[in-house]
Design an enzyme around this catalytic site. Structure first.
Site, PDB file in Angstrom:
ATOM      1  N   HIS A  17       0.816  -1.213   0.000  1.00 57.88           N
ATOM      2  CA  HIS A  17       0.000   0.000   0.000  1.00 57.88           C
ATOM      3  C   HIS A  17       0.852   1.265   0.000  1.00 57.88           C
ATOM      4  CE1 HIS A  17      -4.010  -1.857   0.389  1.00 57.88           C
ATOM      5  NE2 HIS A  17      -3.324  -2.827   0.959  1.00 57.88           N
ATOM      6  N   HIS A 106       0.134 -15.015   8.423  1.00 58.96           N
ATOM      7  CA  HIS A 106       0.718 -13.894   7.698  1.00 58.96           C
ATOM      8  C   HIS A 106       2.154 -13.675   8.185  1.00 58.96           C
ATOM      9  CE1 HIS A 106      -3.470 -13.119   6.688  1.00 58.96           C
ATOM     10  NE2 HIS A 106      -3.058 -12.246   5.787  1.00 58.96           N
ATOM     11  N   ASP A 361      -7.604 -12.502  -2.752  1.00 54.45           N
ATOM     12  CA  ASP A 361      -8.030 -13.618  -3.602  1.00 54.45           C
ATOM     13  C   ASP A 361      -8.444 -14.812  -2.753  1.00 54.45           C
ATOM     14  OD1 ASP A 361      -6.985 -13.014  -6.624  1.00 54.45           O
ATOM     15  OD2 ASP A 361      -5.664 -12.111  -5.145  1.00 54.45           O
TER      16      ASP A 361
END
Length: 399
Positions: A17, A106, A361
């Site tokens: 980002h 993650h 996704d």
């Protein structure tokens, strides 16, 4: 490290980002025709928002060449490519619970352990957004390989969750009849006829799409496999002992986010085969195809021998033998799912529940196809340049 390659070297930069993602390519040969339009098609295949079963993040992924070219040709100097992040939404990660809890599976916790600081939004450098740079650089490498050697690289989705394209998913890909029949017909255009999944079989592709859609609606995810074929790679590529060609391919492919497995040729199934079956007999072909006889050699010899089978996956002793290089890649299910999941606080003071947010996704393999192709191209391009330097040394000794 954020660099890959010895001679054809790429260095990527940028976060998920941040303002942009970029890559510097070093030692691309001069005078190669190169404009943005050469790179954009592969970026379009990778970009988000392609269908209802991919992330809805709306990025055009438009590439700009900032240096290293003039009048549409490379100069031999470093090439800088950038792609802006137009639909960045760091506010999706502004929930204070994310500051308290690492997201399951993650890189939040491991990045904090390594650097003492982590990106405040998304996955930072561990995000698949970083792969834009790989695809851009890989497209440049592939254009040079294609023009110089006629190299073709094509990847496709071979499984999604429990749904497999091939007859015997547990057997060696190198001896699967359905794969052997399919392989000679595959091109990228053919693979892209089966969007959005990119599995080259209409019925199985539809089942895969339905399976991903079902999991998306259930706020869940699934993994899958991508199979890649490299045709017309010169023989003699690979650097014994530690930089064998399959080792550098594995290095490249395993560096892709979400990859958890790599096998080449017969892969794990080869461990159950007899040597009398697994050995690839050599033979002298009567004639070479028109494509093989017409393509440029670029200064490296073409192989005079072929093998009747290809359990080795085009590589023997860590060195390419002129046969197609075939490998398969396993991708895990995306870790971000819109379900409550238990986790623990960063400071170790307790546990809690975290619901991940953002746009992601439900299955990465359809968009991973050009990423796998890119890393294969970067690996082969670097190996070719290393072999060129060795050939030059040999020719000087013979003079």
């Amino acid at each position: 490290m954020s660099s890959f390659g010895h001679i054809f070297k790429v260095t990527t930069a940028g976060e998920s980002h941040g303002k942009s993602v970029s890559v510097i390519i070093e030692n691309c040969p001069p005078n190669l025709p190169l404009v943005e339009e050469d790179i954009q098609p592969q970026l379009n295949r990778r970009r988000p928002g392609q269908s209802s079963i991919t992330t809805p993040r709306d990025e055009k992924d438009r590439v700009t060449i900032h240096s290293g070219t003039e009048h549409g040709r490379t100069l031999g100097t470093p090439i800088l490519l950038t792609v802006p992040n137009e639909d960045q939404r760091p506010k999706d990660y502004g929930d204070k619970t994310i500051d308290l809890f690492p997201r399951p599976s993650h890189a939040d916790w491991t990045y904090l352990e390594k650097y003492g600081i982590k990106a405040s939004s998304g996955g930072g450098r561990s995000s698949a957004r970083e792969t834009i740079a790989r695809v851009a650089a890989g497209t440049v490498a592939e254009k040079w390989l294609r023009q110089t050697y006629g190299v073709e690289i094509v990847a496709f989705v071979s499984s999604v969750g429990p749904i497999n394209l091939f007859d015997s998913p547990a057997d060696a890909l190198s001896s699967d009849p359905s794969f052997l029949a399919l392989e000679p017909t595959l091109t990228r255009d053919r693979v892209d006829e089966f969007l959005p999944v990119r599995c080259p079989h209409p019925d199985i592709c539809r089942k895969m799409e339905d399976h991903v859609a079902e999991l998306r609606d259930a706020h869940d995810s699934t993994g899958g496999t991508v199979t890649c074929i490299i045709r017309n790679a010169p023989s003699g590529l690979g650097e014994p002992c530690f930089d064998k060609l399959e080792a550098t391919l594995a290095h490249a492919i395993m560096s892709i986010p979400a990859v958890k497995g790599f096998e080449i040729g017969s892969g794990f199934a080869g461990a159950a085969m007899k040597g009398s079956v697994h050995n690839d007999p050599f033979f002298v072909p009567d004639t070479l195809s028109a494509e093989e006889t017409s393509r440029l050699t670029g200064g490296l010899p073409k192989s005079k021998l072929k093998t009747r089978t290809n359990h080795s996956g085009g590589i023997q002793g860590g060195i390419s033998n002129g046969m197609p290089i075939v490998f398969r890649v396993a991708f895990k299910p995306p870790a971000t799912i819109s379900q409550d999941q238990t986790t623990a606080k960063y400071d170790g003071t307790g546990e809690g529940v975290l619901a991940a947010k953002g746009r992601h996704d439900p299955c990465v393999v359809p968009r991973a196809v050009p990423i796998v192709e890119a890393m294969a191209a970067l690996t082969v391009a670097d190996a070719v340049m290393l072999q060129h330097s060795r050939q030059m040394g040999r020719s000087m000794q013979q003079q």
